[in-house]
Design a protein around this motif. Sequence first.
Motif, PDB file in Angstrom:
ATOM      1  N   GLN A   1       2.481  24.010   9.645  1.00  0.00           N
ATOM      2  CA  GLN A   1       2.985  24.423   9.498  1.00  0.00           C
ATOM      3  C   GLN A   1       2.777  24.918   8.397  1.00  0.00           C
ATOM      4  N   ARG A   2       1.918  25.319   7.396  1.00  0.00           N
ATOM      5  CA  ARG A   2       1.635  26.453   5.961  1.00  0.00           C
ATOM      6  C   ARG A   2       0.895  27.014   6.670  1.00  0.00           C
ATOM      7  N   MET A   3       0.059  27.221   7.720  1.00  0.00           N
ATOM      8  CA  MET A   3      -0.720  27.433   8.349  1.00  0.00           C
ATOM      9  C   MET A   3      -0.316  29.233   9.353  1.00  0.00           C
ATOM     10  N   ILE A   4       0.736  28.386  10.109  1.00  0.00           N
ATOM     11  CA  ILE A   4       1.486  29.197  10.529  1.00  0.00           C
ATOM     12  C   ILE A   4       2.866  29.672   9.855  1.00  0.00           C
ATOM     13  N   GLN A   5       3.308  29.752   9.033  1.00  0.00           N
ATOM     14  CA  GLN A   5       4.299  29.639   8.751  1.00  0.00           C
ATOM     15  C   GLN A   5       3.947  31.265   6.752  1.00  0.00           C
ATOM     16  N   GLU A   6       2.601  30.490   6.336  1.00  0.00           N
ATOM     17  CA  GLU A   6       2.121  31.453   5.797  1.00  0.00           C
ATOM     18  C   GLU A   6       0.669  31.184   5.340  1.00  0.00           C
ATOM     19  N   PRO A   7       0.223  32.173   6.604  1.00  0.00           N
ATOM     20  CA  PRO A   7      -1.364  32.403   6.513  1.00  0.00           C
ATOM     21  C   PRO A   7      -2.052  32.698   5.787  1.00  0.00           C
ATOM     22  N   ASP A   8      -1.676  33.973   5.156  1.00  0.00           N
ATOM     23  CA  ASP A   8      -2.042  35.105   4.274  1.00  0.00           C
ATOM     24  C   ASP A   8      -2.727  34.011   2.298  1.00  0.00           C
ATOM     25  N   THR A   9      -1.637  32.589   2.779  1.00  0.00           N
ATOM     26  CA  THR A   9      -1.645  32.760   1.060  1.00  0.00           C
ATOM     27  C   THR A   9      -2.075  31.365   1.627  1.00  0.00           C
ATOM     28  N   MET A  10      -2.346  30.937   2.611  1.00  0.00           N
ATOM     29  CA  MET A  10      -3.307  29.366   2.764  1.00  0.00           C
ATOM     30  C   MET A  10      -4.561  30.195   2.528  1.00  0.00           C
ATOM     31  N   THR A  11      -4.994  31.169   3.276  1.00  0.00           N
ATOM     32  CA  THR A  11      -6.393  31.778   3.141  1.00  0.00           C
ATOM     33  C   THR A  11      -6.694  31.654   1.888  1.00  0.00           C
ATOM     34  N   LYS A  12      -5.703  32.251   0.709  1.00  0.00           N
ATOM     35  CA  LYS A  12      -6.035  32.549  -0.488  1.00  0.00           C
ATOM     36  C   LYS A  12      -6.561  31.189  -1.438  1.00  0.00           C
ATOM     37  N   LYS A  13      -5.999  30.052  -0.805  1.00  0.00           N
ATOM     38  CA  LYS A  13      -5.861  28.934  -1.782  1.00  0.00           C
ATOM     39  C   LYS A  13      -5.968  27.621  -1.119  1.00  0.00           C
ATOM     40  N   ASP A  14      -6.364  27.611  -0.091  1.00  0.00           N
ATOM     41  CA  ASP A  14      -6.686  26.725   0.690  1.00  0.00           C
ATOM     42  C   ASP A  14      -7.968  26.658   1.740  1.00  0.00           C
ATOM     43  N   PRO A  15      -8.618  25.197   1.209  1.00  0.00           N
ATOM     44  CA  PRO A  15     -10.637  25.657   1.245  1.00  0.00           C
ATOM     45  C   PRO A  15     -10.799  25.761   3.193  1.00  0.00           C
ATOM     46  N   ALA A  16     -10.408  24.452   4.109  1.00  0.00           N
ATOM     47  CA  ALA A  16      -9.662  25.149   5.207  1.00  0.00           C
ATOM     48  C   ALA A  16      -9.482  25.899   5.953  1.00  0.00           C
ATOM     49  N   ALA A  17      -8.822  27.018   5.495  1.00  0.00           N
ATOM     50  CA  ALA A  17      -8.205  27.956   5.239  1.00  0.00           C
ATOM     51  C   ALA A  17      -9.488  28.822   5.352  1.00  0.00           C
ATOM     52  N   ARG A  18      -9.487  29.085   4.278  1.00  0.00           N
ATOM     53  CA  ARG A  18     -10.624  29.558   3.905  1.00  0.00           C
ATOM     54  C   ARG A  18     -11.603  29.804   5.179  1.00  0.00           C
ATOM     55  N   GLU A  19     -12.150  28.710   5.171  1.00  0.00           N
ATOM     56  CA  GLU A  19     -14.180  28.615   5.980  1.00  0.00           C
ATOM     57  C   GLU A  19     -12.778  29.027   7.511  1.00  0.00           C
ATOM     58  N   LEU A  20     -11.875  28.972   7.879  1.00  0.00           N
ATOM     59  CA  LEU A  20     -11.829  29.228   9.239  1.00  0.00           C
ATOM     60  C   LEU A  20     -12.001  30.831   9.312  1.00  0.00           C
ATOM     61  N   PHE A  21     -10.940  31.466   8.315  1.00  0.00           N
ATOM     62  CA  PHE A  21     -10.886  32.965   8.181  1.00  0.00           C
ATOM     63  C   PHE A  21     -13.183  33.526   8.041  1.00  0.00           C
ATOM     64  N   LYS A  22     -13.249  32.508   7.119  1.00  0.00           N
ATOM     65  CA  LYS A  22     -14.840  33.220   7.253  1.00  0.00           C
ATOM     66  C   LYS A  22     -15.924  32.732   8.399  1.00  0.00           C
ATOM     67  N   ALA A  23     -15.000  31.819   9.123  1.00  0.00           N
ATOM     68  CA  ALA A  23     -15.772  31.786  10.753  1.00  0.00           C
ATOM     69  C   ALA A  23     -15.588  33.009  11.913  1.00  0.00           C
ATOM     70  N   HIS A  24     -14.244  33.066  11.585  1.00  0.00           N
ATOM     71  CA  HIS A  24     -13.172  34.335  12.608  1.00  0.00           C
ATOM     72  C   HIS A  24     -13.389  35.502  12.007  1.00  0.00           C
ATOM     73  N   MET A  25     -13.462  36.123  11.024  1.00  0.00           N
ATOM     74  CA  MET A  25     -13.603  37.227  10.284  1.00  0.00           C
ATOM     75  C   MET A  25     -12.764  37.884  10.472  1.00  0.00           C
ATOM     76  N   VAL A  26     -11.191  37.128  10.762  1.00  0.00           N
ATOM     77  CA  VAL A  26     -10.114  37.706  11.688  1.00  0.00           C
ATOM     78  C   VAL A  26      -8.666  36.633  10.381  1.00  0.00           C
ATOM     79  N   GLN A  27      -7.682  37.471   9.759  1.00  0.00           N
ATOM     80  CA  GLN A  27      -6.598  36.814   9.208  1.00  0.00           C
ATOM     81  C   GLN A  27      -5.441  36.975   9.669  1.00  0.00           C
TER      82      GLN A  27
END
Length: 148
Positions: free
Chosen positions: A99-125
């Motif tokens: 839910q957090r990733m779907i509703q607040e993806p930009d905040t998750m990428t900044k604050k959640d380690p797993a979301a940050r890893e997804l961003f690094k792997a896929h290179m797209v926010q």
Amino acid sequence: MLALLIFVACGSGESAPALPAPAAAASAAPAAPAAVGPDGPAEIAVAALGDIPADAASVGEGEKIYGAKGCGGCHSFGSKLVGPDLVGLTGRRTTPWIQRMIQEPDTMTKKDPAARELFKAHMVQMPKQGVTDADMPKLLAFIKSKGG
């Protein structure tokens, strides 16, 4: 050109938010990071869902939401597109994290380690798609019905 294609495929049509103002003082001590558990950062509030529905009506409504929000432009079931494959999603992540990733993806990428890893792997926010609390159980019902 690829960036434009990704934006069009995943974008919600909303204008981009204004950039934050620069920090006032570079010498100020950085804030301590908030504790992050398996559900993602607790300060990113999401509605309590309970069990994900499995009835045909919820799944059908969820499929409509998935299509209307353009989720299929970046995500698929059984293969990777721009974003990660959704098969097995509910086994890899908790419902509040999803839910957090779907509703607040930009905040998750900044604050959640797993979301940050997804961003690094896929290179797209992942863009914010405006999925409401009322639509979330239906969207998750569809995703889960497809093996997500």
